[in-house]
Design a protein around this motif. Structure first.
Motif, PDB file in Angstrom:
ATOM      1  N   ASP A  12       0.825  -1.204   0.000  1.00  0.00           N
ATOM      2  CA  ASP A  12       0.000   0.000   0.000  1.00  0.00           C
ATOM      3  C   ASP A  12       0.862   1.258   0.000  1.00  0.00           C
ATOM      4  OD1 ASP A  12      -2.419  -1.361   0.047  1.00  0.00           O
ATOM      5  OD2 ASP A  12      -2.464  -1.444   2.235  1.00  0.00           O
ATOM      6  N   HIS A  13       0.281   2.341  -0.494  1.00  0.00           N
ATOM      7  CA  HIS A  13       0.951   3.640  -0.441  1.00  0.00           C
ATOM      8  C   HIS A  13       1.226   3.974   1.020  1.00  0.00           C
ATOM      9  CE1 HIS A  13       1.349   8.037  -0.557  1.00  0.00           C
ATOM     10  NE2 HIS A  13       1.778   7.843  -1.797  1.00  0.00           N
ATOM     11  N   TRP A  14       2.345   4.606   1.301  1.00  0.00           N
ATOM     12  CA  TRP A  14       2.771   4.886   2.670  1.00  0.00           C
ATOM     13  C   TRP A  14       1.721   5.668   3.458  1.00  0.00           C
ATOM     14  CZ3 TRP A  14       3.154   9.810   4.515  1.00  0.00           C
ATOM     15  CH2 TRP A  14       3.181  10.838   3.571  1.00  0.00           C
ATOM     16  N   LEU A  15       0.964   6.531   2.823  1.00  0.00           N
ATOM     17  CA  LEU A  15      -0.001   7.359   3.547  1.00  0.00           C
ATOM     18  C   LEU A  15      -1.286   6.604   3.866  1.00  0.00           C
ATOM     19  CD1 LEU A  15      -0.483  10.174   4.702  1.00  0.00           C
ATOM     20  CD2 LEU A  15      -1.480  10.811   2.512  1.00  0.00           C
ATOM     21  N   LEU A  16      -1.556   5.524   3.150  1.00  0.00           N
ATOM     22  CA  LEU A  16      -2.804   4.797   3.333  1.00  0.00           C
ATOM     23  C   LEU A  16      -2.605   3.458   4.040  1.00  0.00           C
ATOM     24  CD1 LEU A  16      -4.290   5.562  -0.196  1.00  0.00           C
ATOM     25  CD2 LEU A  16      -4.468   6.908   1.908  1.00  0.00           C
ATOM     26  N   ASP A  17      -1.380   3.062   4.257  1.00  0.00           N
ATOM     27  CA  ASP A  17      -1.072   1.790   4.904  1.00  0.00           C
ATOM     28  C   ASP A  17      -1.143   1.967   6.426  1.00  0.00           C
ATOM     29  OD1 ASP A  17       0.087  -0.530   5.968  1.00  0.00           O
ATOM     30  OD2 ASP A  17       1.601  -0.650   4.394  1.00  0.00           O
ATOM     31  N   PRO A  18      -2.015   1.229   7.118  1.00  0.00           N
ATOM     32  CA  PRO A  18      -2.124   1.376   8.578  1.00  0.00           C
ATOM     33  C   PRO A  18      -0.818   1.092   9.320  1.00  0.00           C
ATOM     34  CG  PRO A  18      -3.921   0.024   7.725  1.00  0.00           C
ATOM     35  CD  PRO A  18      -2.973   0.264   6.589  1.00  0.00           C
ATOM     36  N   ALA A  19       0.111   0.364   8.687  1.00  0.00           N
ATOM     37  CA  ALA A  19       1.402   0.078   9.314  1.00  0.00           C
ATOM     38  C   ALA A  19       2.418   1.191   9.100  1.00  0.00           C
ATOM     39  CB  ALA A  19       1.959  -1.241   8.773  1.00  0.00           C
ATOM     40  N   SER A  20       2.060   2.186   8.303  1.00  0.00           N
ATOM     41  CA  SER A  20       2.970   3.295   8.024  1.00  0.00           C
ATOM     42  C   SER A  20       3.363   4.008   9.318  1.00  0.00           C
ATOM     43  CB  SER A  20       2.273   4.291   7.095  1.00  0.00           C
ATOM     44  OG  SER A  20       2.985   5.503   7.033  1.00  0.00           O
ATOM     45  N   PRO A  21       4.593   4.467   9.424  1.00  0.00           N
ATOM     46  CA  PRO A  21       5.020   5.186  10.631  1.00  0.00           C
ATOM     47  C   PRO A  21       4.296   6.517  10.826  1.00  0.00           C
ATOM     48  CG  PRO A  21       6.748   5.227   8.974  1.00  0.00           C
ATOM     49  CD  PRO A  21       5.678   4.314   8.456  1.00  0.00           C
ATOM     50  N   VAL A  22       3.520   6.946   9.849  1.00  0.00           N
ATOM     51  CA  VAL A  22       2.709   8.151   9.993  1.00  0.00           C
ATOM     52  C   VAL A  22       1.381   7.820  10.668  1.00  0.00           C
ATOM     53  CG1 VAL A  22       1.506   9.962   8.704  1.00  0.00           C
ATOM     54  CG2 VAL A  22       3.745   9.213   7.969  1.00  0.00           C
ATOM     55  N   LEU A  23       0.929   6.565  10.515  1.00  0.00           N
ATOM     56  CA  LEU A  23      -0.398   6.190  11.003  1.00  0.00           C
ATOM     57  C   LEU A  23      -0.385   5.179  12.154  1.00  0.00           C
ATOM     58  CD1 LEU A  23      -2.187   5.770   7.559  1.00  0.00           C
ATOM     59  CD2 LEU A  23      -2.164   7.780   9.049  1.00  0.00           C
ATOM     60  N   ALA A  24       0.590   4.296  12.190  1.00  0.00           N
ATOM     61  CA  ALA A  24       0.632   3.256  13.220  1.00  0.00           C
ATOM     62  C   ALA A  24       0.737   3.900  14.600  1.00  0.00           C
ATOM     63  CB  ALA A  24       1.823   2.331  12.984  1.00  0.00           C
ATOM     64  N   PRO A  25       0.168   3.289  15.617  1.00  0.00           N
ATOM     65  CA  PRO A  25       0.297   3.865  16.966  1.00  0.00           C
ATOM     66  C   PRO A  25       1.762   4.122  17.316  1.00  0.00           C
ATOM     67  CG  PRO A  25      -1.301   2.091  16.980  1.00  0.00           C
ATOM     68  CD  PRO A  25      -0.644   2.073  15.608  1.00  0.00           C
ATOM     69  N   LEU A  26       2.018   5.282  17.862  1.00  0.00           N
ATOM     70  CA  LEU A  26       3.361   5.695  18.262  1.00  0.00           C
ATOM     71  C   LEU A  26       3.257   6.217  19.691  1.00  0.00           C
ATOM     72  CD1 LEU A  26       6.333   6.250  17.436  1.00  0.00           C
ATOM     73  CD2 LEU A  26       5.580   8.520  16.687  1.00  0.00           C
ATOM     74  N   TRP A  27       3.562   5.352  20.632  1.00  0.00           N
ATOM     75  CA  TRP A  27       3.349   5.668  22.041  1.00  0.00           C
ATOM     76  C   TRP A  27       4.547   6.389  22.631  1.00  0.00           C
ATOM     77  CZ3 TRP A  27      -1.420   5.368  23.593  1.00  0.00           C
ATOM     78  CH2 TRP A  27      -2.287   4.489  22.940  1.00  0.00           C
ATOM     79  N   ARG A  28       4.269   7.473  23.309  1.00  0.00           N
ATOM     80  CA  ARG A  28       5.264   8.257  24.037  1.00  0.00           C
ATOM     81  C   ARG A  28       4.656   8.643  25.379  1.00  0.00           C
ATOM     82  NH1 ARG A  28       7.924   6.481  20.477  1.00  0.00           N
ATOM     83  NH2 ARG A  28       9.086   7.604  18.893  1.00  0.00           N
ATOM     84  N   THR A  29       5.512   8.932  26.344  1.00  0.00           N
ATOM     85  CA  THR A  29       5.040   9.407  27.642  1.00  0.00           C
ATOM     86  C   THR A  29       5.140  10.922  27.655  1.00  0.00           C
ATOM     87  OG1 THR A  29       5.757   7.371  28.705  1.00  0.00           O
ATOM     88  CG2 THR A  29       5.366   9.270  30.135  1.00  0.00           C
ATOM     89  N   ARG A  30       4.012  11.562  27.887  1.00  0.00           N
ATOM     90  CA  ARG A  30       3.928  13.025  27.940  1.00  0.00           C
ATOM     91  C   ARG A  30       3.278  13.419  29.251  1.00  0.00           C
ATOM     92  NH1 ARG A  30       5.505  15.719  22.943  1.00  0.00           N
ATOM     93  NH2 ARG A  30       6.837  14.062  22.210  1.00  0.00           N
ATOM     94  N   HIS A  31       3.980  14.205  30.040  1.00  0.00           N
ATOM     95  CA  HIS A  31       3.444  14.692  31.304  1.00  0.00           C
ATOM     96  C   HIS A  31       2.974  13.519  32.177  1.00  0.00           C
ATOM     97  CE1 HIS A  31       3.724  18.519  29.319  1.00  0.00           C
ATOM     98  NE2 HIS A  31       2.900  18.106  28.385  1.00  0.00           N
ATOM     99  N   GLY A  32       3.743  12.440  32.174  1.00  0.00           N
ATOM    100  CA  GLY A  32       3.436  11.284  33.009  1.00  0.00           C
ATOM    101  C   GLY A  32       2.343  10.378  32.473  1.00  0.00           C
ATOM    102  N   ARG A  33       1.851  10.655  31.268  1.00  0.00           N
ATOM    103  CA  ARG A  33       0.784   9.836  30.688  1.00  0.00           C
ATOM    104  C   ARG A  33       1.217   9.327  29.311  1.00  0.00           C
ATOM    105  NH1 ARG A  33      -4.611  13.195  31.074  1.00  0.00           N
ATOM    106  NH2 ARG A  33      -5.553  11.138  31.223  1.00  0.00           N
ATOM    107  N   ARG A  34       0.760   8.124  28.979  1.00  0.00           N
ATOM    108  CA  ARG A  34       1.046   7.575  27.653  1.00  0.00           C
ATOM    109  C   ARG A  34       0.114   8.221  26.635  1.00  0.00           C
ATOM    110  NH1 ARG A  34       3.285   2.666  26.192  1.00  0.00           N
ATOM    111  NH2 ARG A  34       1.370   2.041  25.155  1.00  0.00           N
TER     112      ARG A  34
END
Length: 181
Positions: free
Chosen positions: A27-49
């Motif tokens: 799939d095109h990078w923008l439409l592929d759910p596995a794309s690094p633009v769309l796939a969940p990208l978890w970070r901790t911000r202000h003590g919360r995920r």
């Protein structure tokens, strides 16, 4: 706004080109759910995920809807995305997922992600103020049009010296600033 529009299209096209050249999936990078633009990208911000791509998924879904839904072509969706989307893809949260493997290819070697992000933030703030008919002059953030224009030229020069030359030759900003009350 015209100068900003030129750099916006240049960044958008450069990011799309870099992603298409380096994203290897069916799939095109923008439409592929596995794309690094769309796939969940978890970070901790202000003590919360927080999922740093939640906004991207929503923005892309809205753009697809406006372009005809599931049948929308990737180019249509890309053109529908705002400058803020591309700026967000350049932020620190996306450094390892997007910048390092993909987006740095859009820029000359050794271009700093942080410098690009700061430039894009300055431009995006001024763009949004102008688009929303907010005050453009003064000491508050987003009101230094000379700084925003310098960043337009900086990014243009990095992406395409010909574009930077065109913007310098055709800009109306200097005349506008000279003529303002």
């Amino acid at each position: 706004m015209r100068d900003i529009a030129h750099v916006e299209v240049a960044v958008r096209n450069a990011y799309d080109r870099a992603m298409r050249q380096h994203w290897h999936a069916a799939d095109h990078w923008l439409l592929d759910p596995a794309s690094p633009v769309l796939a969940p990208l978890w970070r901790t911000r202000h003590g919360r995920r927080a999922d740093m791509n939640a906004r991207n998924r929503s923005t892309v879904a809205d753009a697809r809807f406006h372009c005809g839904g599931p049948s929308a072509k990737p180019g249509q969706v890309i053109a529908e995305l705002s400058f803020g989307f591309w700026r967000h893809c350049t932020d620190a949260a996306h450094e390892k997922a997007l910048w390092v493997p993909y987006l740095h290819h859009a820029w000359p070697k050794k271009t700093s992600r942080a410098v690009v992000e700061r430039s894009m933030t300055t431009i995006n703030t001024a763009r949004n103020r102008a688009s929303h008919h907010e005050p453009l002059f003064g000491a508050k953030p987003g009101r230094d049009l000379i700084a925003a224009h310098a960043e337009v030229l900086r990014l243009s020069e990095l992406l395409s010296p010909e574009l930077a030359e065109y913007i310098r030759d055709t800009t109306t900003l200097t005349a506008t600033l000279t003529a303002r009350p």
